[in-house]
Design a protein around this motif. Structure first.
Motif, PDB file in Angstrom:
ATOM      1  N   UNK A   1      -0.848  42.633  -3.391  1.00 56.27           N
ATOM      2  CA  UNK A   1       0.397  42.164  -4.009  1.00 56.27           C
ATOM      3  C   UNK A   1       0.030  41.412  -5.281  1.00 56.27           C
ATOM      4  N   UNK A   2       0.941  41.402  -6.224  1.00 56.24           N
ATOM      5  CA  UNK A   2       0.726  40.670  -7.465  1.00 56.24           C
ATOM      6  C   UNK A   2       1.582  39.412  -7.439  1.00 56.24           C
ATOM      7  N   UNK A   3       0.950  38.277  -7.686  1.00 59.23           N
ATOM      8  CA  UNK A   3       1.630  36.987  -7.698  1.00 59.23           C
ATOM      9  C   UNK A   3       1.781  36.481  -9.125  1.00 59.23           C
ATOM     10  N   UNK A   4       2.719  35.569  -9.314  1.00 62.77           N
ATOM     11  CA  UNK A   4       2.883  34.924 -10.609  1.00 62.77           C
ATOM     12  C   UNK A   4       3.993  35.491 -11.449  1.00 62.77           C
ATOM     13  N   UNK A   5       4.707  36.495 -10.942  1.00 58.05           N
ATOM     14  CA  UNK A   5       5.822  37.063 -11.694  1.00 58.05           C
ATOM     15  C   UNK A   5       7.084  36.226 -11.542  1.00 58.05           C
ATOM     16  N   UNK A   6       8.103  36.600 -12.291  1.00 56.77           N
ATOM     17  CA  UNK A   6       9.391  35.924 -12.189  1.00 56.77           C
ATOM     18  C   UNK A   6       9.941  36.061 -10.773  1.00 56.77           C
ATOM     19  N   UNK A   7      10.639  35.034 -10.317  1.00 57.35           N
ATOM     20  CA  UNK A   7      11.266  35.027  -8.998  1.00 57.35           C
ATOM     21  C   UNK A   7      12.770  35.127  -9.189  1.00 57.35           C
ATOM     22  N   UNK A   8      13.375  36.201  -8.692  1.00 50.57           N
ATOM     23  CA  UNK A   8      14.822  36.399  -8.819  1.00 50.57           C
ATOM     24  C   UNK A   8      15.522  35.617  -7.719  1.00 50.57           C
ATOM     25  N   UNK A   9      16.430  34.712  -8.114  1.00 46.50           N
ATOM     26  CA  UNK A   9      17.177  33.903  -7.142  1.00 46.50           C
ATOM     27  C   UNK A   9      18.685  34.114  -7.241  1.00 46.50           C
ATOM     28  N   UNK A  10      19.128  34.879  -8.257  1.00 43.81           N
ATOM     29  CA  UNK A  10      20.556  35.134  -8.413  1.00 43.81           C
ATOM     30  C   UNK A  10      20.810  36.431  -9.144  1.00 43.81           C
ATOM     31  N   UNK A  11      21.950  37.050  -8.831  1.00 43.59           N
ATOM     32  CA  UNK A  11      22.357  38.317  -9.435  1.00 43.59           C
ATOM     33  C   UNK A  11      23.853  38.212  -9.705  1.00 43.59           C
ATOM     34  N   UNK A  12      24.236  38.103 -10.971  1.00 47.22           N
ATOM     35  CA  UNK A  12      25.643  37.935 -11.351  1.00 47.22           C
ATOM     36  C   UNK A  12      26.321  36.817 -10.570  1.00 47.22           C
ATOM     37  N   UNK A  13      25.647  35.686 -10.437  1.00 44.23           N
ATOM     38  CA  UNK A  13      26.219  34.528  -9.774  1.00 44.23           C
ATOM     39  C   UNK A  13      26.082  34.520  -8.260  1.00 44.23           C
ATOM     40  N   UNK A  14      25.590  35.607  -7.684  1.00 41.69           N
ATOM     41  CA  UNK A  14      25.403  35.703  -6.234  1.00 41.69           C
ATOM     42  C   UNK A  14      23.973  35.278  -5.898  1.00 41.69           C
ATOM     43  N   UNK A  15      23.816  34.414  -4.884  1.00 41.73           N
ATOM     44  CA  UNK A  15      22.484  33.970  -4.474  1.00 41.73           C
ATOM     45  C   UNK A  15      21.686  35.134  -3.898  1.00 41.73           C
ATOM     46  N   UNK A  16      20.422  35.214  -4.279  1.00 39.79           N
ATOM     47  CA  UNK A  16      19.507  36.231  -3.766  1.00 39.79           C
ATOM     48  C   UNK A  16      18.393  35.509  -3.015  1.00 39.79           C
ATOM     49  N   UNK A  17      18.315  35.760  -1.701  1.00 39.38           N
ATOM     50  CA  UNK A  17      17.303  35.104  -0.883  1.00 39.38           C
ATOM     51  C   UNK A  17      16.312  36.098  -0.277  1.00 39.38           C
ATOM     52  N   UNK A  18      16.694  37.386  -0.210  1.00 35.41           N
ATOM     53  CA  UNK A  18      15.839  38.404   0.408  1.00 35.41           C
ATOM     54  C   UNK A  18      15.883  39.677  -0.430  1.00 35.41           C
ATOM     55  N   UNK A  19      14.913  40.567  -0.225  1.00 34.63           N
ATOM     56  CA  UNK A  19      14.969  41.856  -0.916  1.00 34.63           C
ATOM     57  C   UNK A  19      16.251  42.623  -0.567  1.00 34.63           C
ATOM     58  N   UNK A  20      16.747  42.451   0.651  1.00 35.28           N
ATOM     59  CA  UNK A  20      17.980  43.136   1.057  1.00 35.28           C
ATOM     60  C   UNK A  20      19.177  42.620   0.263  1.00 35.28           C
ATOM     61  N   UNK A  21      19.212  41.315  -0.033  1.00 32.62           N
ATOM     62  CA  UNK A  21      20.280  40.758  -0.862  1.00 32.62           C
ATOM     63  C   UNK A  21      20.280  41.415  -2.240  1.00 32.62           C
ATOM     64  N   UNK A  22      19.092  41.562  -2.816  1.00 37.70           N
ATOM     65  CA  UNK A  22      18.988  42.167  -4.144  1.00 37.70           C
ATOM     66  C   UNK A  22      19.391  43.632  -4.103  1.00 37.70           C
ATOM     67  N   UNK A  23      18.939  44.357  -3.084  1.00 36.32           N
ATOM     68  CA  UNK A  23      19.293  45.777  -2.960  1.00 36.32           C
ATOM     69  C   UNK A  23      20.802  45.954  -2.834  1.00 36.32           C
ATOM     70  N   UNK A  24      21.443  45.130  -2.009  1.00 38.53           N
ATOM     71  CA  UNK A  24      22.888  45.230  -1.823  1.00 38.53           C
ATOM     72  C   UNK A  24      23.625  44.941  -3.127  1.00 38.53           C
ATOM     73  N   UNK A  25      23.189  43.925  -3.859  1.00 41.79           N
ATOM     74  CA  UNK A  25      23.832  43.592  -5.129  1.00 41.79           C
ATOM     75  C   UNK A  25      23.650  44.721  -6.142  1.00 41.79           C
TER      76      UNK A  25
END
Length: 96
Positions: A30-54
């Motif tokens: 795995x590659x570490x040190x990249x940007x961490x996505x925590x929101x998508x159009x104002x919706x909180x993103x906590x898991x990969x599934x949250x991001x996929x659904x958004x």
């Protein structure tokens, strides 16, 4: 966590950063040190599934706002989504 950003992809065009340090989760690199996505159009993103659904609710060509952490700095980045097959974000890891 964004592991990598594909050259010429939506992530690179938006200025997103992929990981720079290789680590291992079991036998999986795995590659570490990249940007961490925590929101998508104002919706909180906590898991990969949250991001996929958004993302599934959007279409290629839509512009969305990602809220990311880069180091300790929180920022909003506008991204115009590309075709899923050509997407510049690699969102396979948790937290993406």
């Amino acid at each position: 966590m964004i592991e990598r950003v594909l050259p010429g992809g939506a992530g690179e065009k938006a200025g997103l950063h992929g990981g720079t340090e290789r680590a291992y989760e079991g036998n999986m690199p795995v590659m570490l040190g990249g940007d961490l996505i925590v929101g998508f159009d104002g919706q909180e993103i906590a898991t990969p599934q949250d991001l996929s659904a958004a993302m599934n609710a959007k279409h290629a060509g839509d512009t969305v706002t990602l809220t990311i952490f880069r180091g300790r700095k929180r920022m909003d980045v506008k991204v115009t989504l590309g075709d899923a097959k050509m997407q510049g974000l690699d969102n396979r890891r948790s937290g993406c």
